[in-house]
Design an enzyme around this catalytic site. Structure first.
Site, short mmCIF file in Angstrom:
data_model
loop_
_atom_site.label_atom_id
_atom_site.label_comp_id
_atom_site.label_asym_id
_atom_site.label_seq_id
_atom_site.Cartn_x
_atom_site.Cartn_y
_atom_site.Cartn_z
CG ASP A 31 43.71 12.13 55.80
OD1 ASP A 31 44.27 13.12 55.29
OD2 ASP A 31 43.18 11.23 55.13
CE LYS A 84 43.38 10.55 44.31
NZ LYS A 84 42.07 9.96 44.29
CB SER A 124 48.65 1.60 41.69
OG SER A 124 48.20 1.99 40.41
CE1 TYR A 148 50.25 7.13 43.25
CE2 TYR A 148 49.91 6.04 41.13
CZ TYR A 148 49.58 6.19 42.47
OH TYR A 148 48.60 5.39 43.02
CE LYS A 152 50.52 4.13 45.39
NZ LYS A 152 50.13 4.24 46.81
CG PHE A 177 43.07 -3.25 37.85
CD1 PHE A 177 43.61 -4.05 38.86
CD2 PHE A 177 43.62 -3.33 36.59
CE1 PHE A 177 44.68 -4.92 38.61
CE2 PHE A 177 44.67 -4.21 36.32
CZ PHE A 177 45.20 -4.99 37.33
CG ASN A 197 44.77 14.98 37.21
OD1 ASN A 197 45.05 15.91 36.48
ND2 ASN A 197 45.07 14.95 38.50
NE ARG A 230 43.59 3.02 31.55
CZ ARG A 230 44.06 3.03 30.30
NH1 ARG A 230 43.65 2.11 29.43
NH2 ARG A 230 44.94 3.93 29.92
NE ARG A 291 45.82 10.46 30.62
CZ ARG A 291 44.99 10.17 31.62
NH1 ARG A 291 44.38 11.14 32.27
NH2 ARG A 291 44.76 8.92 31.97
N GLY A 293 51.86 8.47 27.99
CA GLY A 293 51.97 7.53 29.10
C GLY A 293 50.79 6.58 29.22
P1 NAD Z 1 42.98 10.28 48.27
O1 NAD Z 1 43.93 11.37 47.93
O2 NAD Z 1 41.52 10.54 48.18
O3 NAD Z 1 43.29 9.75 49.76
C1 NAD Z 1 44.58 9.77 50.32
C2 NAD Z 1 44.47 10.37 51.71
O4 NAD Z 1 45.77 10.38 52.30
C3 NAD Z 1 43.99 11.83 51.68
O5 NAD Z 1 42.94 11.99 52.63
C4 NAD Z 1 45.22 12.63 52.07
O6 NAD Z 1 44.89 13.81 52.77
C5 NAD Z 1 45.99 11.63 52.92
N1 NAD Z 1 47.45 11.83 52.95
C6 NAD Z 1 48.30 11.95 51.90
N2 NAD Z 1 49.56 12.09 52.33
C7 NAD Z 1 49.51 12.05 53.70
C8 NAD Z 1 50.50 12.13 54.72
N3 NAD Z 1 51.79 12.32 54.43
N4 NAD Z 1 50.10 12.04 55.99
C9 NAD Z 1 48.80 11.87 56.31
N5 NAD Z 1 47.82 11.78 55.39
C10 NAD Z 1 48.18 11.87 54.10
O7 NAD Z 1 43.39 9.02 47.40
P2 NAD Z 1 42.61 7.65 47.17
O8 NAD Z 1 42.09 7.65 45.80
O9 NAD Z 1 41.72 7.35 48.31
O10 NAD Z 1 43.86 6.65 47.18
C11 NAD Z 1 44.28 6.00 48.36
C12 NAD Z 1 45.53 5.21 48.04
O11 NAD Z 1 45.26 4.31 46.98
C13 NAD Z 1 46.73 6.05 47.59
O12 NAD Z 1 47.90 5.51 48.15
C14 NAD Z 1 46.72 5.88 46.08
O13 NAD Z 1 48.01 6.02 45.53
C15 NAD Z 1 46.22 4.46 45.94
N6 NAD Z 1 45.56 4.20 44.66
C16 NAD Z 1 44.54 5.00 44.24
C17 NAD Z 1 43.93 4.77 43.00
C18 NAD Z 1 42.83 5.65 42.50
O14 NAD Z 1 42.58 5.66 41.29
N7 NAD Z 1 42.13 6.41 43.33
C19 NAD Z 1 44.38 3.71 42.22
C20 NAD Z 1 45.41 2.91 42.67
C21 NAD Z 1 46.00 3.17 43.90
C1 WQD Z 2 41.03 6.24 32.19
C2 WQD Z 2 40.81 6.29 30.67
C3 WQD Z 2 42.25 7.87 29.56
C4 WQD Z 2 40.51 11.46 31.36
C5 WQD Z 2 45.10 6.42 36.61
C6 WQD Z 2 46.51 6.25 37.08
C7 WQD Z 2 46.66 4.91 37.75
C8 WQD Z 2 45.61 4.71 38.84
C9 WQD Z 2 44.23 5.01 38.35
C10 WQD Z 2 46.54 5.39 40.93
C11 WQD Z 2 42.12 6.38 29.88
C12 WQD Z 2 40.80 8.28 29.43
C13 WQD Z 2 40.79 10.15 31.02
C14 WQD Z 2 39.93 12.32 30.39
C15 WQD Z 2 39.94 10.50 28.81
N1 WQD Z 2 45.80 5.61 39.94
N2 WQD Z 2 40.51 9.68 29.77
N3 WQD Z 2 39.67 11.81 29.13
O1 WQD Z 2 45.04 6.59 33.48
O2 WQD Z 2 43.78 4.38 33.68
O3 WQD Z 2 44.81 5.39 35.67
O4 WQD Z 2 44.20 6.30 37.72
O5 WQD Z 2 47.26 4.46 41.12
O6 WQD Z 2 47.93 4.88 38.26
O7 WQD Z 2 47.38 6.35 35.97
O8 WQD Z 2 42.82 6.44 34.73
O9 WQD Z 2 40.76 7.80 34.81
O10 WQD Z 2 42.94 8.91 34.18
O11 WQD Z 2 41.88 7.32 32.57
O12 WQD Z 2 39.70 10.11 27.68
O13 WQD Z 2 39.68 13.51 30.62
O14 WQD Z 2 40.09 7.49 30.37
O15 WQD Z 2 42.96 8.15 28.38
O16 WQD Z 2 41.93 5.65 28.70
P1 WQD Z 2 44.17 5.70 34.26
P2 WQD Z 2 42.08 7.70 34.13
#
Ligand code: NAD
Ligand code: WQD
Length: 334
Positions: A31, A84, A124, A148, A152, A177, A197, A230, A291, A293
């Site tokens: 990391d 992300k 994602s 973003y 993916k 999800f 966010n 969701r 919001r 998107g």
């Molecule tokens: P996170 O930001 O908590 O974890 C990502 C980790 O990767 C962090 O520790 C960061 O420091 C590290 N990192 C980023 N870029 C790097 C690089 N260039 N080199 C080395 N380390 C690096 O995110 P998360 O929520 O644990 O998500 C993990 C993965 O899952 C991501 O690829 C994200 O896009 C994907 N994902 C997350 C969600 C979500 O809602 N959390 C949903 C769908 C997909």
């Molecule tokens: C969930 C619901 C908002 C915040 C995002 C990324 C997606 C994936 C997961 C990485 C929605 C509502 C949110 C707030 C609200 N990440 N909301 N007030 O948008 O489903 O997905 O995270 O891959 O790519 O887009 O998740 O938690 O932001 O929102 O009302 O302050 O909560 O409108 O309906 P989302 P979220």
């Protein structure tokens, strides 16, 4: 097996490390801490009661990555590392494409060089775009509405092309999800920097008294209570999904996209009420405009994960909120 976990200090990566260690795997974590803290590594060790190798390096650092593969005999990679934040990706598209796509390309090149061709990738549900009907099925066309999401979609394509070009590759594209909750120990969880966010960390910080009120983005969607729906999944269930995917790719070559969700839809207000039950405090809310998107409804078809991996999520929304609050309470001293 020795598994390299990229981004292992992050939210989903740290929970997956705990489960991998619990299952007896040897771990190598890398990391650059751009969105996480080194202390998380100690928490993983203390929960699992086992140690692991760690490299502080960037995915795009060829020498750093090569050193890992030279020094460790890696059997498979679980690739979480990436940026992300959807909104930030619109402001900084080059940073997102460079980190997410550039980093993955570098990783694939080094893996190829060292003959390691098994990868579980963090994709994602965002790749389903705006136009598909729910529940989302893996064969639907993919698209995106922001950099973003495009990163993916592009990485899924790159890994699929790679796998077609050389059948020795074995790749699982896991479409998460909405991961929420925390480890039941309360030692690891989601800790975004700045104003969150995403819904759950925002709600948790309102409950902890760090933020005043939740803005509910839209109450006029075509959903039972008008708020967005969701598919929230407990991060421990998600972590266990990675172990199931890992087992699958050890025996099967080729590429498979697989949803990791519960298959159930939950509205913003359902989440607020479940969190209120968990923390025993009211969560002040106000209705705000939609919001940009956002889609109205998003949930997974979970059949493929059951059939291919024999995996399904077990934890319900109340458990997700209870564990999320347990972490937030300890973390924010609330
Ligand atoms: P996170 O930001 O908590 O974890 C990502 C980790 O990767 C962090 O520790 C960061 O420091 C590290 N990192 C980023 N870029 C790097 C690089 N260039 N080199 C080395 N380390 C690096 O995110 P998360 O929520 O644990 O998500 C993990 C993965 O899952 C991501 O690829 C994200 O896009 C994907 N994902 C997350 C969600 C979500 O809602 N959390 C949903 C769908 C997909
Ligand atoms: C969930 C619901 C908002 C915040 C995002 C990324 C997606 C994936 C997961 C990485 C929605 C509502 C949110 C707030 C609200 N990440 N909301 N007030 O948008 O489903 O997905 O995270 O891959 O790519 O887009 O998740 O938690 O932001 O929102 O009302 O302050 O909560 O409108 O309906 P989302 P979220």
């Amino acid at each position: 097996m020795k598994i390299l976990v990229t981004g292992g200090a992050g939210f989903i990566g740290s929970h997956t490390c705990v489960e991998l260690l619990g299952k007896g795997h040897d771990l190598v974590v890398m990391d650059n801490f751009c969105n996480s803290k080194p202390e998380v590594l100690d928490s993983i060790k203390s929960i699992a009661g086992r140690d692991f190798a760690f490299y502080k390096t960037d995915l795009r650092d060829f020498r750093g990555l090569s050193a890992i593969f030279r020094e460790q005999k890696i059997d498979a990679v679980i690739h979480f590392a990436g940026l992300k934040a959807v909104g930030e990706s619109v402001q900084k598209p080059l940073a997102y494409y460079d980190n997410n796509i550039g980093g993955t390309l570098m990783l694939c090149q080094v893996m190829e060089e060292f003959g390691c061709r098994r990868m579980v990738f963090s994709s994602s549900a965002t790749v389903y775009g705006m136009d598909n009907p729910v529940p989302f099925r893996e064969e639907y066309p993919t698209s995106a509405t922001n950099p973003y999401g495009y990163s993916k979609v592009a990485i899924e394509r790159i890994l699929s092309d790679l796998s077609v070009s050389d059948p020795r590759w074995s790749v699982s594209l896991l479409r998460y999800f909405n991961p929420i909750g925390a480890h039941p120990s309360g030692l690891i969880g989601e800790d975004p920097s700045g104003i969150p966010n995403n819904l759950l960390p925002y709600v948790a910080q309102v409950a902890a008294g760090r933020l005043k009120e939740l803005s509910v983005y839209g109450d006029d969607y075509d959903t039972p209570d008008g708020t967005g729906v969701r598919d929230y999944i407990h991060v421990v269930d998600l972590a266990l999904g990675h172990l199931a995917a890992l087992d699958y790719i050890m025996d099967h070559n080729g590429v498979q996209a697989v949803n990791l969700g519960t298959g159930k839809g939950t509205s913003v207000l359902d989440i607020v009420h479940a969190f209120e039950r968990a923390c025993g405090r009211p969560i002040p809310c106000r209705t705000a405009p939609r919001r940009p998107g956002d889609i109205a409804v998003c949930y997974a078809d979970t059949q493929k994960a059951r059939e291919l991996f024999g995996w399904e999520a077990a934890r319900d929304i109340d458990q997700m909120c209870a564990d999320g609050w347990n972490f937030a309470r300890r973390h924010y001293g609330a």
